[in-house]
Write a protein that holds these residues in place. Structure first.
Motif, short mmCIF file in Angstrom:
data_model
loop_
_atom_site.label_atom_id
_atom_site.label_comp_id
_atom_site.label_asym_id
_atom_site.label_seq_id
_atom_site.Cartn_x
_atom_site.Cartn_y
_atom_site.Cartn_z
N LEU A 45 15.22 15.31 -0.82
CA LEU A 45 14.87 15.47 -1.88
C LEU A 45 14.93 14.27 -2.69
O LEU A 45 15.80 13.84 -3.55
N GLN A 47 13.10 12.55 -5.04
CA GLN A 47 12.98 12.44 -6.50
C GLN A 47 14.33 12.98 -7.26
O GLN A 47 14.15 12.43 -8.38
N ARG A 48 14.98 13.87 -6.69
CA ARG A 48 16.44 14.18 -7.23
C ARG A 48 17.20 13.21 -7.20
O ARG A 48 18.42 13.20 -8.03
N PHE A 49 17.31 12.27 -6.12
CA PHE A 49 18.32 11.38 -6.07
C PHE A 49 17.65 9.78 -6.39
O PHE A 49 17.42 9.07 -5.33
N SER A 50 17.44 9.86 -7.61
CA SER A 50 16.80 8.56 -8.08
C SER A 50 18.29 7.41 -7.80
O SER A 50 19.21 7.79 -7.42
N GLY A 53 21.53 8.78 -9.61
CA GLY A 53 21.71 9.79 -9.07
C GLY A 53 22.09 9.61 -7.41
O GLY A 53 23.17 10.05 -6.81
N TRP A 57 26.09 9.96 -6.04
CA TRP A 57 26.17 10.90 -5.07
C TRP A 57 26.85 10.15 -3.82
O TRP A 57 27.82 10.82 -3.12
#
Length: 88
Positions: A45, A47-50, A53, A57
């Motif tokens: 994913l 796009q979720r872990f820009s 983010g 993480w």
């Protein structure tokens, strides 16, 4: 010579030695699990872990690995080492 007995190698380890060895193996496994936990979700994913983010993480994963390794090392230190335990 009748009273002289050769020391035989034990077939099974006692419970404490077995538990200690498994904890040592778990401690060696923590960095591998961290690498998988940090790399795989951003690949699935992106796009979720820009940038922010992904940084968060990585920081949380790193902190979790440090805490898990410290807890395992503390538990390993609490288990007494027996004289029969060899590192073979």
């Amino acid at each position: 010579m009748a009273g002289l007995r050769l020391r035989t190698r034990r077939l099974f380890l006692d419970r404490r030695a077995y538990r200690r060895r498994r904890m040592i193996e778990a401690t060696r496994l923590v960095p591998v699990l961290l690498a998988l936990a940090v790399v795989l979700p951003p690949l699935w994913l992106p796009q979720r872990f820009s940038f922010a983010g992904g940084t968060l993480w990585l920081a949380v994963g790193w902190l979790t690995a440090i805490v898990a390794t410290a807890a395992l090392n503390r538990a390993i230190g609490a288990i007494p080492v027996t004289e029969d335990e060899d590192d073979a």
